[in-house]
Scaffold this motif. Structure first.
Motif, PDB file in Angstrom:
ATOM      1  N   THR A  27      36.825 -29.806  63.749  1.00  0.00           N
ATOM      2  CA  THR A  27      36.489 -30.962  62.915  1.00  0.00           C
ATOM      3  C   THR A  27      37.559 -31.216  61.856  1.00  0.00           C
ATOM      4  N   LYS A  97      36.431 -37.151  50.393  1.00  0.00           N
ATOM      5  CA  LYS A  97      36.058 -37.409  51.790  1.00  0.00           C
ATOM      6  C   LYS A  97      36.171 -36.137  52.633  1.00  0.00           C
ATOM      7  N   GLU A 101      33.064 -34.440  54.640  1.00  0.00           N
ATOM      8  CA  GLU A 101      33.136 -34.227  56.089  1.00  0.00           C
ATOM      9  C   GLU A 101      32.982 -32.750  56.436  1.00  0.00           C
TER      10      GLU A 101
END
Length: 148
Positions: A27, A97, A101
């Motif tokens: 990821t 961000k 995430e």
């Protein structure tokens, strides 16, 4: 001073949950570029992952690997044991961000985005960063681009 060292290649971690740790780093834009086992080191699974955007690698070994390491082996249920690896740092465009995430993908919160002034006698450098614990327990810093 030697010119032999020309860049950063990888850091290695021993994953308590191998599959979950690999998935987490996927990821963060890493992909498996090589995998292997070494029975003589009790290593069943090991992968080298490379970030798709820049030349940075992570080596992830299963928890049974019998490699030289700092500290003692963590036992099931043991509290956190501090060692020499303080954190892993990635340059990012947006620290907030990246933090969000990472949390969405299994990381645990440590420090939401903050701006700090790193001052010495000659100058002050302002940095913006955030930090998380990966699912495996490493501290990961997301640092917005800065020139030191």
């Amino acid at each position: 001073m030697s010119n032999n060292i020309i860049g950063f290649h990888h850091f290695a971690i021993k994953a308590q949950d191998f599959e979950r740790t690999v998935q987490f780093y996927e990821t963060l834009n890493f992909e498996v570029v090589h995998s292997w086992s070494l029975p003589e080191f009790n290593l069943e699974k090991c992968v080298m992952m490379k970030n798709k955007a820049f030349d940075c690698h992570i080596e992830i070994c299963d928890s049974n690997a019998n490699f030289p390491t700092q500290g003692r082996r963590r036992k099931q249920g043991d509290p956190y044991v501090e060692n020499s690896l303080l954190h892993i740092c990635f340059t990012v465009i947006d620290a907030k961000k990246a933090y969000e995430e990472a949390i969405e993908n299994g990381a645990k919160p440590l420090s939401a985005k903050e701006t700090l002034e790193l001052r010495n006698l000659q100058k002050a450098t302002t940095v913006s960063n955030s930090l998380v614990y990966s699912p495996n327990g490493e501290v990961i810093e997301f640092l917005e681009a800065v020139v030191f």
